[in-house]
Design a protein around this motif. Structure first.
Motif, mmCIF file in Angstrom:
data_model
loop_
_atom_site.group_PDB
_atom_site.id
_atom_site.type_symbol
_atom_site.label_atom_id
_atom_site.label_comp_id
_atom_site.label_asym_id
_atom_site.label_seq_id
_atom_site.Cartn_x
_atom_site.Cartn_y
_atom_site.Cartn_z
ATOM 1 N N ASN A 7 5.145 2.987 13.267
ATOM 2 C CA ASN A 7 5.364 3.672 11.980
ATOM 3 C C ASN A 7 6.797 3.479 11.488
ATOM 4 O OD1 ASN A 7 2.717 4.549 11.878
ATOM 5 N ND2 ASN A 7 3.164 6.517 12.836
ATOM 6 N N GLY A 8 7.301 2.276 11.700
ATOM 7 C CA GLY A 8 8.626 1.925 11.215
ATOM 8 C C GLY A 8 9.760 2.300 12.124
ATOM 9 N N GLU A 9 9.488 3.001 13.211
ATOM 10 C CA GLU A 9 10.552 3.391 14.132
ATOM 11 C C GLU A 9 10.610 2.417 15.298
ATOM 12 O OE1 GLU A 9 11.027 6.919 17.259
ATOM 13 O OE2 GLU A 9 11.282 7.656 15.200
ATOM 14 N N TYR A 10 11.808 1.946 15.617
ATOM 15 C CA TYR A 10 11.982 0.999 16.709
ATOM 16 C C TYR A 10 11.756 1.701 18.049
ATOM 17 C CZ TYR A 10 14.236 -2.105 20.045
ATOM 18 O OH TYR A 10 14.501 -2.901 21.128
ATOM 19 N N LYS A 11 10.851 1.122 18.863
ATOM 20 C CA LYS A 11 10.500 1.733 20.148
ATOM 21 C C LYS A 11 11.065 0.988 21.351
ATOM 22 C CE LYS A 11 8.344 4.877 19.970
ATOM 23 N NZ LYS A 11 8.728 6.275 19.622
ATOM 24 N N GLY A 12 11.454 -0.292 21.187
ATOM 25 C CA GLY A 12 12.063 -0.994 22.298
ATOM 26 C C GLY A 12 11.401 -2.310 22.631
ATOM 27 N N CYS A 13 11.870 -2.908 23.717
ATOM 28 C CA CYS A 13 11.313 -4.150 24.242
ATOM 29 C C CYS A 13 10.161 -3.810 25.178
ATOM 30 C CB CYS A 13 12.389 -4.931 24.996
ATOM 31 S SG CYS A 13 11.802 -6.458 25.748
ATOM 32 N N TYR A 14 9.006 -4.383 24.917
ATOM 33 C CA TYR A 14 7.799 -4.131 25.707
ATOM 34 C C TYR A 14 7.248 -5.454 26.229
ATOM 35 C CZ TYR A 14 7.159 0.753 24.129
ATOM 36 O OH TYR A 14 7.301 2.099 23.895
ATOM 37 N N GLN A 15 6.247 -5.330 27.078
ATOM 38 C CA GLN A 15 5.488 -6.497 27.536
ATOM 39 C C GLN A 15 4.082 -6.404 26.964
ATOM 40 O OE1 GLN A 15 5.388 -7.230 31.832
ATOM 41 N NE2 GLN A 15 3.188 -7.530 31.626
ATOM 42 N N LEU A 16 3.762 -7.331 26.074
ATOM 43 C CA LEU A 16 2.406 -7.426 25.539
ATOM 44 C C LEU A 16 1.580 -8.248 26.513
ATOM 45 C CD1 LEU A 16 0.261 -7.162 23.255
ATOM 46 C CD2 LEU A 16 1.246 -9.247 22.278
ATOM 47 N N CYS A 17 0.491 -7.683 27.022
ATOM 48 C CA CYS A 17 -0.300 -8.433 27.988
ATOM 49 C C CYS A 17 -1.766 -8.044 27.923
ATOM 50 C CB CYS A 17 0.242 -8.272 29.402
ATOM 51 S SG CYS A 17 0.097 -6.636 30.094
ATOM 52 N N ARG A 74 0.852 -1.183 0.000
ATOM 53 C CA ARG A 74 0.000 0.000 0.000
ATOM 54 C C ARG A 74 0.886 1.231 0.000
ATOM 55 N NH1 ARG A 74 -4.870 -0.304 4.352
ATOM 56 N NH2 ARG A 74 -4.596 1.950 3.985
ATOM 57 N N GLU A 75 0.490 2.211 -0.770
ATOM 58 C CA GLU A 75 1.310 3.412 -0.889
ATOM 59 C C GLU A 75 1.489 4.133 0.432
ATOM 60 O OE1 GLU A 75 1.613 7.274 -3.939
ATOM 61 O OE2 GLU A 75 -0.209 6.037 -3.856
ATOM 62 N N ASP A 76 0.494 3.990 1.330
ATOM 63 C CA ASP A 76 0.579 4.647 2.630
ATOM 64 C C ASP A 76 1.328 3.811 3.669
ATOM 65 O OD1 ASP A 76 -1.223 2.628 3.145
ATOM 66 O OD2 ASP A 76 -2.887 3.955 3.688
ATOM 67 N N PHE A 77 1.823 2.647 3.282
ATOM 68 C CA PHE A 77 2.614 1.761 4.134
ATOM 69 C C PHE A 77 1.852 1.250 5.357
ATOM 70 C CE2 PHE A 77 6.048 3.263 1.545
ATOM 71 C CZ PHE A 77 7.009 2.261 1.590
ATOM 72 N N MET A 78 0.528 1.295 5.341
ATOM 73 C CA MET A 78 -0.239 0.761 6.461
ATOM 74 C C MET A 78 -0.062 -0.752 6.595
ATOM 75 S SD MET A 78 -1.947 3.011 8.330
ATOM 76 C CE MET A 78 -3.484 2.315 8.960
ATOM 77 N N ASP A 79 0.253 -1.430 5.492
ATOM 78 C CA ASP A 79 0.436 -2.882 5.536
ATOM 79 C C ASP A 79 1.908 -3.273 5.596
ATOM 80 O OD1 ASP A 79 1.153 -2.084 2.977
ATOM 81 O OD2 ASP A 79 0.304 -3.856 2.010
ATOM 82 N N LEU A 113 12.158 -12.677 19.924
ATOM 83 C CA LEU A 113 10.836 -12.348 20.454
ATOM 84 C C LEU A 113 9.880 -11.988 19.313
ATOM 85 C CD1 LEU A 113 11.743 -10.024 23.481
ATOM 86 C CD2 LEU A 113 11.478 -12.511 23.456
ATOM 87 N N PRO A 114 8.572 -12.131 19.532
ATOM 88 C CA PRO A 114 7.618 -11.639 18.529
ATOM 89 C C PRO A 114 7.823 -10.155 18.250
ATOM 90 C CG PRO A 114 6.504 -13.005 20.165
ATOM 91 C CD PRO A 114 7.897 -12.767 20.673
ATOM 92 N N THR A 115 7.594 -9.762 17.007
ATOM 93 C CA THR A 115 7.680 -8.356 16.607
ATOM 94 C C THR A 115 6.275 -7.798 16.457
ATOM 95 O OG1 THR A 115 9.794 -8.619 15.448
ATOM 96 C CG2 THR A 115 8.403 -6.757 14.793
ATOM 97 N N VAL A 116 5.976 -6.717 17.178
ATOM 98 C CA VAL A 116 4.703 -6.008 17.058
ATOM 99 C C VAL A 116 4.964 -4.721 16.289
ATOM 100 C CG1 VAL A 116 2.791 -4.894 18.277
ATOM 101 C CG2 VAL A 116 3.828 -6.969 19.221
ATOM 102 N N SER A 117 4.360 -4.606 15.111
ATOM 103 C CA SER A 117 4.560 -3.435 14.264
ATOM 104 C C SER A 117 3.222 -2.724 14.070
ATOM 105 C CB SER A 117 5.144 -3.859 12.915
ATOM 106 O OG SER A 117 5.359 -2.737 12.076
ATOM 107 N N ILE A 118 3.174 -1.457 14.445
ATOM 108 C CA ILE A 118 1.942 -0.667 14.379
ATOM 109 C C ILE A 118 2.132 0.466 13.386
ATOM 110 C CG2 ILE A 118 0.305 0.740 15.684
ATOM 111 C CD1 ILE A 118 1.327 -0.720 18.222
ATOM 112 N N HIS A 119 1.196 0.590 12.443
ATOM 113 C CA HIS A 119 1.213 1.711 11.511
ATOM 114 C C HIS A 119 -0.101 2.479 11.664
ATOM 115 C CE1 HIS A 119 4.389 -0.762 9.731
ATOM 116 N NE2 HIS A 119 4.875 0.390 9.292
#
Length: 619
Positions: free
Chosen positions: A300-310, A114-119, A184-190
Motif C-alpha cells: 500500500n505504498g509503504e516500503y517494507k524491506g528486502c524480501y525473498q520471493l520464492c 484508479r482513484e483507489d490506487f489499486m493500480d 532488484l525487482p520491485t514487488v508492490s502490493i495494493h
C-alpha cells in the motif's frame, strides 16, 4: 499590424515554446484537486481532527504548515490532476520540528489511474533526510502517465510533510520504462480498502505488481495476500504469501503457479542465507530446489524491506512433481499417492496432522486439509509408520542423505525441526525434500555458536529436532554402515562436481554485490544491525562484516565436513571439459591451485582452469 490569424499563430507558437521549455527543465508544476487521508492530528491538543494540519497544507506553498495524519502509518496526500500526466520531477519539504528531517526518509511517491490506487506504481522513494524550510527535488524516471499522484509517508511518521510539488506534462505515456527502487525487482502490493494482512488464514483482495529488468518489464495481476510462517510472523517485518487469481510464471521461475511466498529474513542480516542454502541444494543434486530471488517490497505504498520471493512449496509442475490426488482416490492404485507431508514441530497447530508411532509430528500438506479423505489420512499415516520401522526398504536414501548434507554443510539448526517428504502414486519409496528455512544457518544461532568448536553433526549438537527425529537420523547416518558409505560417495560426487571453497566464496561475493543497494534501504527501514534479534549469536556491526562471517564459515565448514567424513579432496579429480575455440564464459575462473583469474576465460593464455565447478582446458 498583425491580423487575428497571425496573432493566433504566434500565440500557439509561444505555447509550444513554453511547453518545450517546461519539458526541458522537468515539466510544469502541476496543480489539481487535493486528495488523501482526511483524519489528522491537532498537535495543540493531540486529538483527532479534520481541520488542523490537513492534507491541503502540503500544497499551500507555506513551509511552516504541514499535513499530519491521525494514524501513524499508511497515510498519504496527493493530487487528482484531472487527466493523465507523465511525472518528471517531485519535490518535498519536511515538517518544521525536531524530528521532521528524518520523517521523510523512505517516503514513497506513487502514480495511479484508479482513484483507489489499486493500480498504483512507484515513481520515487526518498533515501535521505530532508531540510527544514527548504524544498528537495528529484527527477522521476518513469514513462507512464497518471491521473492521480500521491506521497505516502514512511512507517510511524504520521505522513508529516510541509510541502509537496509534482512536475510533468499531460499525456498517457507508456510502460516502456518504469521505476524500480533498486537493481532488484520491485514487488508492490495494493490491498482493497487498504486492509493490512493480519493473519495467515484470511486472504486480502489485492493487486500484485512486479517491476523488473531495470523497469522494462511489468506484471500486474489481481490476487490475494496474507501473512505466512510460524515464528517468523512474530517479527515486526512480516512474511507474506501471495496468491494470484490465475497461475502466473513470476520473473524467471520455472513453475507457473498461483501461490508464492515473500520470506522476511528478519533475523538474517545478510539477507542471503536461504538463497545460499538453495545454491547448496542445487550443487548437492536435490531433485527439486525451491526457486528464490531477492526483491524489494512495498505494501500500500509503504516500503517494507528486502524480501525473498520464492516458490510456495507445494504439489505443482516445476515444484513437487507428484500426482495430485482428488477426494475420489480412496482405493487401489489411486490411494497410494501422491502425498506431500512435513515432519513439523508446529504440526499441533494444523488441522490435517498425525503423530507417528515413534512420536514424530507430521502435517499433511497434500491432499489439502479441506479435501483429504479419511481413507487417505489413514493410508499415509500407516505408510509413514511403516517407513520409520522399515526405512532401509522404503526411505529413499539418495534424497535423504543429500538433504542431510545440505543441512549439515549450512549448519542449519532447524534441519529436523521441519522436514518435507513425499510419496508418489505406485512408488514404494518415500523421498526427502525440498530443503527449506535457513535463517538460523551459516553461524546465526546463539544456541550452537560457534559451530566449528563442535566435533559432531549439528543435529546432534544443539540442533532443534521435532519429535524423535534425532533418534531416527542417528539410526541412518551414525549406526548404519551402508548408509554412511553412501553418504561418503555422495560427498565425493559433489566435491568432484565443483563444490569447493572457491566456488561458494565466489557465489557469496556475487550475492553481496547484488544485494548492496537493497540492504542499505532495508536497514534504514529496520535499523537492527547493532541489535540482537531472533537467535543472533554476535553483533558484527555492518553488512560487510555480517557477510564476511558467512564467507568465513562456508570456507571452514567445507573443510570440517571433509574431515568429519574422512575425505581427502583432490581438485584434479574434477571432470574436464575441452574448449577449443570460444573462451566466452560468465563465471569465476581459477587456476588448479585455487588462485583466481577473473570472471571470464577471455584473454587467458592456453592452459588448465577451474570454472563453474569443472576443469576447463583452453586451447
Amino acid at each position: 499590424m498583425m491580423n487575428s490569424k497571425m496573432i493566433r499563430i504566434v500565440f500557439l507558437m509561444l505555447l509550444q515554446l513554453s511547453a518545450l521549455s517546461a519539458l526541458a527543465d522537468g515539466g510544469s508544476k502541476l496543480t489539481g484537486t487535493v486528495i488523501g487521508t482526511t483524519e489528522t492530528v491537532d498537535y495543540s491538543t493531540f486529538q483527532k481532527s479534520t481541520t488542523a494540519n490537513t492534507r491541503e497544507m502540503a500544497f499551500d506553498g507555506n513551509l511552516n504548515t504541514c499535513f499530519a495524519s491521525w494514524e501513524r502509518s499508511y497515510t498519504w496526500t496527493g493530487l487528482d490532476l484531472g487527466s493523465k500526466h507523465v511525472i518528471t520531477r517531485v519535490g518535498w519539504s519536511p515538517r518544521n520540528d525536531s524530528q521532521g528531517e528524518k520523517r521523510v526518509v523512505l517516503g514513497v511517491f506513487e502514480g495511479a489511474n484508479r482513484e483507489d490506487f489499486m493500480d498504483a506504481l512507484p515513481i520515487y522513494v526518498i533515501t535521505e533526510k530532508g531540510t527544514i524550510g527548504q524544498m528537495s527535488y528529484a527527477d522521476v524516471n518513469c514513462s507512464a502517465g497518471f491521473r492521480y499522484v500521491r506521497y505516502i509517508g514512511p512507517s510511524d511518521a504520521r505522513c508529516n510533510i510541509a510541502e509537496l510539488e509534482f512536475y510533468g506534462y499531460e499525456g498517457a505515456g507508456d510502460n516502456s520504462h518504469l521505476y524500480q527502487l533498486t537493481n532488484l525487482p520491485t514487488v508492490s502490493i495494493h490491498t482493497k480498502d487498504g486492509v493490512i494482512p493480519y493473519d495467515k488464514e484470511t486472504d486480502i483482495a489485492s493487486q500484485i505488481t512486479i517491476i523488473s529488468d531495470d523497469g522494462q518489464t511489468l506484471m500486474s495481476e489481481p490476487g490475494g495476500v496474507r501473512e505466512r510462517g510460524n515464528f517468523s510472523r512474530t517479527f515486526p517485518k512480516k512474511p507474506y504469501r501471495i496468491k494470484f487469481d490465475k497461475k502466473q510464471r513470476v520473473l524467471d521461475a520455472p513453475a507457473k503457479a498461483k501461490k508464492w511466498t515473500l520470506i522476511n529474513n528478519y533475523g538474517d542480516k545478510t539477507l542471503m542465507r536461504n538463497l545460499l542454502a538453495f545454491e547448496l541444494s542445487r550443487r548437492m543434486g536435490m531433485p527439486y530446489t525451491p526457486y528464490g530471488t531477492a526483491v524489494d517490497v512495498l505494501l500500500n505504498g509503504e516500503y517494507k524491506g528486502c524480501y525473498q520471493l520464492c516458490d510456495q512449496v507445494e504439489v505443482n509442475p516445476g515444484r513437487v512433481e507428484i500426482t495430485e490426488m482428488t477426494p475420489d482416490d480412496v482405493s487401489g492404485s489411486a490411494l497410494t499417492g501422491g502425498y506431500f507431508f512435513e515432519i513439523d514441530a508446529y504440526a499441533y497447530e494444523e488441522a490435517s496432522m498425525f503423530y507417528s508411532a515413534q512420536g514424530n509430528p507430521v502435517t499433511i500438506k497434500s491432499p489439502d486439509e479441506d479435501e483429504i479423505t479419511e481413507e487417505q489420512t489413514k493410508y499415509i499415516k500407516n505408510y509413514f509408520n511403516k517407513m520409520e520401522s522399515q526405512w532401509r526398504s522404503i526411505l529413499d536414501l539418495n534424497t535423504f542423505l543429500r538433504h542431510f548434507l545440505v543441512g549439515e554443510l549450512s549448519g542449519n539448526t532447524d534441519t529436523y525441526w521441519s522436514v518435507y517428504m513425499y510419496k508418489d502414486r505406485d512408488d514404494d519409496l518415500v523421498y526427502t525434500g525440498p530443503v527449506w528455512d535457513f535463517d538460523l544457518a551459516f553461524e546465526n544461532d546463539s544456541r550452537t555458536y560457534p559451530i566449528m568448536d563442535k566435533g559432531d553433526y549439528i543435529y546432534r549438537s544443539g540442533g532443534s529436532c521435532a519429535g524423535n527425529m534425532k533418534s531416527f537420523v542417528d539410526r541412518i547416518v551414525v549406526n548404519d554402515t551402508k548408509a554412511r558409505a553412501q553418504l561418503l560417495e555422495i560427498w565425493d560426487e559433489v566435491r568432484r562436481a565443483g563444490l569447493t571453497e572457491e566456488y561458494m566464496t565466489d557465489y557469496i561475493d556475487k550475492m553481496e554485490q547484488k544485494l548492496q543497494q537493497s540492504q542499505t534501504l532495508n536497514f534504514m527501514r529496520w535499523p537492527i544491525m547493532n541489535d540482537y534479534v531472533h537467535q543472533n549469536p554476535h553483533i558484527w556491526g555492518s553488512y560487510k562484516a555480517e557477510v564476511q562471517n558467512v564467507r568465513r564459515y562456508m570456507k571452514e565448514r567445507i573443510a570440517w565436513m571433509d574431515n568429519k567424513l574422512g575425505y581427502q579432496f583432490d581438485p584434479s579429480a574434477i571432470s574436464p571439459t575441452i574448449i577449443t575455440t570460444s573462451k566466452s564464459q560468465n563465471t569465476s575462473v581459477y587456476l588448479p591451485d585455487g588462485r583466481r583469474c577473473g570472471n571470464s576465460l577471455e584473454n587467458l593464455p592456453a592452459g588448465l582452469y577451474i570454472t563453474g565447478g569443472r576443469k576447463v582446458v583452453v586451447r
